[in-house]
Scaffold this active site. Structure first.
Site, mmCIF file in Angstrom:
data_model
loop_
_atom_site.group_PDB
_atom_site.id
_atom_site.type_symbol
_atom_site.label_atom_id
_atom_site.label_comp_id
_atom_site.label_asym_id
_atom_site.label_seq_id
_atom_site.Cartn_x
_atom_site.Cartn_y
_atom_site.Cartn_z
ATOM 1 N N LYS A 34 -22.135 -16.204 -0.368
ATOM 2 C CA LYS A 34 -22.667 -15.726 0.819
ATOM 3 C C LYS A 34 -21.556 -15.774 1.714
ATOM 4 C CE LYS A 34 -26.900 -16.014 3.558
ATOM 5 N NZ LYS A 34 -26.267 -16.163 5.125
ATOM 6 N N TYR A 50 -22.416 -5.740 -2.376
ATOM 7 C CA TYR A 50 -23.474 -6.401 -2.797
ATOM 8 C C TYR A 50 -24.884 -6.091 -3.235
ATOM 9 C CZ TYR A 50 -24.568 -8.295 1.520
ATOM 10 O OH TYR A 50 -24.950 -8.432 2.943
ATOM 11 N N CYS A 72 -46.213 -29.699 30.947
ATOM 12 C CA CYS A 72 -46.735 -29.742 32.380
ATOM 13 C C CYS A 72 -48.180 -29.129 32.427
ATOM 14 C CB CYS A 72 -45.628 -28.512 32.939
ATOM 15 S SG CYS A 72 -45.919 -28.131 34.620
ATOM 16 N N LYS A 78 -27.538 -23.144 0.798
ATOM 17 C CA LYS A 78 -26.410 -23.394 1.885
ATOM 18 C C LYS A 78 -25.518 -24.458 1.537
ATOM 19 C CE LYS A 78 -27.586 -20.312 4.673
ATOM 20 N NZ LYS A 78 -27.796 -20.425 6.452
ATOM 21 N N CYS A 88 -46.725 -23.696 37.866
ATOM 22 C CA CYS A 88 -45.352 -24.162 37.853
ATOM 23 C C CYS A 88 -44.474 -23.087 37.513
ATOM 24 C CB CYS A 88 -45.249 -25.087 36.524
ATOM 25 S SG CYS A 88 -43.812 -25.311 35.970
ATOM 26 N N CYS A 145 -42.222 -28.466 38.735
ATOM 27 C CA CYS A 145 -43.096 -28.315 39.931
ATOM 28 C C CYS A 145 -43.749 -29.769 40.309
ATOM 29 C CB CYS A 145 -44.344 -27.348 39.224
ATOM 30 S SG CYS A 145 -45.222 -28.067 37.936
ATOM 31 N N CYS A 157 -43.505 -33.127 35.777
ATOM 32 C CA CYS A 157 -42.655 -31.827 35.427
ATOM 33 C C CYS A 157 -41.561 -31.464 36.389
ATOM 34 C CB CYS A 157 -43.575 -30.423 35.630
ATOM 35 S SG CYS A 157 -42.589 -28.759 35.566
ATOM 36 N N GLU A 176 -23.877 -15.481 -6.210
ATOM 37 C CA GLU A 176 -22.577 -14.748 -5.656
ATOM 38 C C GLU A 176 -22.526 -15.528 -4.276
ATOM 39 O OE1 GLU A 176 -24.337 -10.854 -6.041
ATOM 40 O OE2 GLU A 176 -24.228 -10.607 -3.884
ATOM 41 N N ASP A 182 -19.801 -14.959 5.155
ATOM 42 C CA ASP A 182 -20.081 -15.264 6.660
ATOM 43 C C ASP A 182 -19.455 -13.877 7.420
ATOM 44 O OD1 ASP A 182 -21.518 -16.555 8.333
ATOM 45 O OD2 ASP A 182 -20.067 -18.151 8.504
HETATM 46 S S1 IVH Z 1 -28.146 -10.118 -0.294
HETATM 47 C C1 IVH Z 1 -32.472 -8.648 -0.073
HETATM 48 N N1 IVH Z 1 -25.992 -11.013 -0.886
HETATM 49 O O1 IVH Z 1 -26.826 -12.824 4.197
HETATM 50 C C2 IVH Z 1 -31.133 -9.288 0.013
HETATM 51 N N2 IVH Z 1 -26.551 -11.152 1.169
HETATM 52 O O2 IVH Z 1 -29.462 -13.945 4.965
HETATM 53 C C3 IVH Z 1 -30.240 -9.274 1.132
HETATM 54 N N3 IVH Z 1 -25.164 -11.969 2.990
HETATM 55 O O3 IVH Z 1 -28.223 -10.125 5.863
HETATM 56 C C4 IVH Z 1 -29.176 -9.875 1.282
HETATM 57 N N4 IVH Z 1 -23.418 -12.493 1.340
HETATM 58 O O4 IVH Z 1 -25.710 -10.576 5.863
HETATM 59 C C5 IVH Z 1 -26.930 -10.840 0.046
HETATM 60 N N5 IVH Z 1 -23.902 -12.073 -1.584
HETATM 61 C C6 IVH Z 1 -24.760 -11.614 -0.568
HETATM 62 C C7 IVH Z 1 -24.532 -12.058 0.813
HETATM 63 C C8 IVH Z 1 -25.366 -11.640 1.637
HETATM 64 C C9 IVH Z 1 -23.872 -12.520 2.668
HETATM 65 C C10 IVH Z 1 -26.031 -12.064 4.226
HETATM 66 C C11 IVH Z 1 -26.312 -10.767 4.552
HETATM 67 C C12 IVH Z 1 -27.615 -11.020 4.641
HETATM 68 C C13 IVH Z 1 -27.654 -12.407 4.817
HETATM 69 C C14 IVH Z 1 -29.167 -12.788 4.551
#
Ligand code: IVH
Length: 688
Positions: free
Chosen positions: A119, A228, A428, A316, A434, A413, A410, A117, A121
């Site tokens: 991620k 989610y 240092c 990512k 320092c 200092c 440094c 799914e 932002d």
């Molecule tokens: S699952 C234990 N699903 O990513 C699982 N997180 O780096 C916890 N996030 O804090 C998160 N989209 O803010 C999950 N489809 C998604 C997400 C998601 C964004 C964010 C969320 C989390 C962070 C983790």
């Protein structure tokens, strides 16, 4: 990079990321661009992948965000809100799937489904429903405790105020609050027209809008939700993640339409590539794809490492790059004296965030990249968040300036800055003489996660230090007694008054008792982060015992030394830094001075939990486990209150010997320790 360099780099990165986390999460005032920040985490992850044995207990990869800011009531999450580990390449993603299979002892052919799914932002929140009514909403905070933003969340139209009959009596729904790109642009334009704050990117805008103290402001902001996950639930909702998503959609929570159930790693990667190709056309920003093991029973078995689940990973998307001018290279001096070169850049926008500084890590990195003042450099925004200097693009131009000469003194200092053979970092040698180091140590001591002296922020520490009012942590505890004697009363200083001065003295008084782990962490010993401090506190119980052991451990042949390195996660390097710290006369004197004013409370030995025969026991696993795999066995033992050590010592209670066990088993026999087969161990913990 060799192990020593890796260790130095990980040390630096742990501190840098913690610093920026505080700026970002607590102060809403990031000092670096998101991409730059992400580059730090990414570099940390890269090094950790190459040197898995050097992963620090306080590594950024094991921590989430920072503690809750003030202004909102705190909410303790019934089920912690976790973070995710990152994968930066397809290889990482395959490794993730392979490690899940290994942990579960599944063959390559056995079926194993995931959900892929987007991620999102934004920022994660938890929504609590009781008897179908929305009663409380909270931010993630540090994962254990967040901020109560219920009133603000009630203004978000996509959050159902009540749920249909038949939902569990307690239900926590988790998800991401975000802003669409178009809404963000329109809102920023309106803000600008009104002469009000504009936001760097949709995520900062969403976070800033949700954390308004006046919910009427939040109500005017275009916030949205994707749900989610679940937190606490009084009754099971489904037996798979996919089932949960479908149920959430039936309850009218917005769920992401791009989520897919995938039955192979190739299907996951297809989803990643497909969405990557359409990423810029999506109405909202995403920074990767989250892969989650679908089956809840398998999720339960996989469990967690630190604060991230073993059953999920965030894959990512790659960095975004822009070029800008490198105006100068400056040097920062850290708490432990490390000299870090920083690129001062002509400010440039990388994916919506203005970047003006980036780390250059160390001397070798500058030489390897041969970047010089005046160069045009490529700045990279990695994955979700940020930029680092990648390379100089115009190195062949005529009239290029001279190569950067790393200072051997440094800049703070003037003491010699030395770089031991085989190490990447120049330090240092001024120690606490320092000013830069002394100030960093004071800041470290006062910060929230250490002694937590409220109202003693970085600027105040610097001002007190410059004035001479406070030079060392122990000076803080005599501040009130000395007030108006050597220095004019604090209440009369610029920016202070009777109330703020009294408040600070009270905040200091409130810390005249400190638990051992915080005390240790606050001392600022190299490589001793919060987690290591906890391990040490738990192991030694009292400051006297710890000091005594450190004195004895100067002899590497001593029992005290062997006992120290037998603590899981503590190796020779950390041990060396610890022992050296306690052996330094200035440090010993400062500890003495602190102990005159601070009561350090002992850490009780873990009480044997009823029904857990292994609580408080020290267990060592060696050889191959058949039933659950070594990692799962270790996780299970810890969940039952046992300490899992890396090597056998006289303090070991049980040695669990798997197949093909080597020297540890021999050593255990020599020490006359109790050894168990895997089956005996499972029987002992009631899983036989
Ligand atoms: S699952 C234990 N699903 O990513 C699982 N997180 O780096 C916890 N996030 O804090 C998160 N989209 O803010 C999950 N489809 C998604 C997400 C998601 C964004 C964010 C969320 C989390 C962070 C983790």
């Amino acid at each position: 990079m060799d192990a020593a360099q890796a260790e130095e780099a990980l040390d630096w990165l742990a501190h840098a990321v913690a610093f920026h986390d505080r700026r970002y999460y607590q102060d809403d005032a990031p000092r670096i661009a998101d991409a730059e920040y992400d580059a730090l985490r990414r570099r940390n992850a890269e090094i950790e992948r190459r040197f898995p044995l050097l992963v620090r207990p306080d590594s950024p990869s094991r921590r989430v965000g920072a503690a809750a800011a003030t202004g909102f009531a705190k909410v303790r999450h019934a089920v912690p809100m976790l973070s995710l580990d990152n994968a930066f390449s397809e290889e990482d993603a395959r490794d993730f799937v392979a490690s899940v299979r290994r942990f579960l002892k599944l063959s390559d052919e056995a079926p194993l489904a995931f959900v892929a799914e987007p991620k999102i932002d934004g920022l994660s929140i938890s929504l609590r429903y009781e008897d179908g009514q929305f009663v409380r909403g909270a931010t993630r905070g540090d994962g254990a405790e967040g901020e109560d933003v219920t009133a603000n969340l009630r203004t978000v139209g996509e959050i159902p105020p009540s749920l249909p009959a038949g939902v569990p009596s307690v239900l926590e729904v988790r998800g991401e609050i975000y802003m669409r790109r178009a809404d963000f642009a329109a809102m920023n334009a309106a803000q600008e027209a009104k002469g009000e704050k504009v936001f760097a990117n949709p995520r900062n805008a969403a976070a800033g809008s949700l954390r308004q103290l006046d919910p009427r402001i939040t109500a005017g902001r275009p916030l949205r939700l994707f749900a989610y996950a679940l937190g606490e639930a009084a009754a099971p909702v489904a037996d798979s993640h996919w089932g949960v998503l479908q149920q959430l959609a039936r309850w009218r929570f917005p769920t992401n339409p791009e989520s897919r159930r995938c039955e192979s790693v190739d299907a996951l990667l297809d989803a990643y590539r497909d969405l990557g190709a359409r990423r810029d056309a999506l109405p909202y920003e995403i920074d990767g794809i989250v892969y989650k093991v679908d089956d809840h029973e398998l999720q339960r078995r996989l469990g967690f490492v630190s604060r991230a689940p073993r059953w999920a990973v965030a894959h990512k998307y790659p960095a975004q790059q822009v070029t800008t001018e490198l105006r100068a290279i400056s040097i920062q001096v850290g708490r432990t004296g490390a000299l870090t070169p920083v690129a001062e850049l002509e400010p440039v926008t990388v994916a919506g965030v203005v970047v003006s500084r980036a780390t250059l890590h160390n001397e070798d990195e500058i030489r390897r990249k041969d970047v010089r003042a005046g160069d045009r450099v490529v700045v990279q925004r990695a994955g979700d968040v940020i930029p680092q200097v990648v390379e100089a693009v115009d190195r062949d131009r005529p009239g290029r300036g001279p190569a950067f000469v790393f200072p051997e003194a440094c800049p703070a200092c003037g003491s010699a800055a030395v770089r031991p053979e085989g190490e990447a970092i120049r330090r240092c040698t001024g120690g606490l003489a320092c000013p830069a180091q002394a100030v960093e140590r004071l800041r470290h001591f006062a910060q929230r996660t250490a002694a937590d002296i409220e109202g003693l922020g970085e600027e105040r520490v610097q001002a007190f230090f410059d004035e001479g009012r406070v030079r060392t942590p122990s000076d803080l505890f005599t501040l009130a007694a000395r007030d108006g004697k050597e220095f004019p009363p604090l209440a009369e200083k610029d920016g202070w008054g009777p109330t703020s001065a009294a408040k600070l003295f009270a905040a200091i008084d409130a810390r005249r008792t400190l638990p051992l782990d915080r005390f240790l962490f606050a001392l600022g010993i190299r490589q001793v982060g919060e987690a290591t401090a906890k391990l040490l506190a738990r192991h030694y119980g009292a400051i006297a015992a710890l000091r005594d052991a450190m004195a004895k451990a100067t002899d590497p042949e001593s029992d005290a030394y062997r006992d120290l390195v037998a603590i899981d996660q503590i190796g020779d390097k950390v041990a060396a830094d610890l022992i050296a710290f306690f052996a330094q006369p200035v440090n010993a004197a400062e500890i003495e001075a602190l102990l005159r004013h601070v009561v350090v409370t002992e850490v009780a030995a873990p009480v044997a939990a009823a029904g857990s025969p292994v609580a408080g026991k020290t267990v060592v696993f060696t050889g191959t486990m058949e039933r659950m795999g070594r990692a799962e066995a270790k996780a299970r033992a810890e969940a039952l209150g046992a300490k899992v050590a890396g090597d056998v010592s006289k303090k070991t209670d049980y040695v669990v010997v798997g197949a093909d066990a080597g020297s540890k088993a021999t050593k255990a026999a020599a020490l006359g320790l109790k050894t168990l087969t895997e089956a005996e161990w499972l029987a002992l913990i009631g899983e036989g």
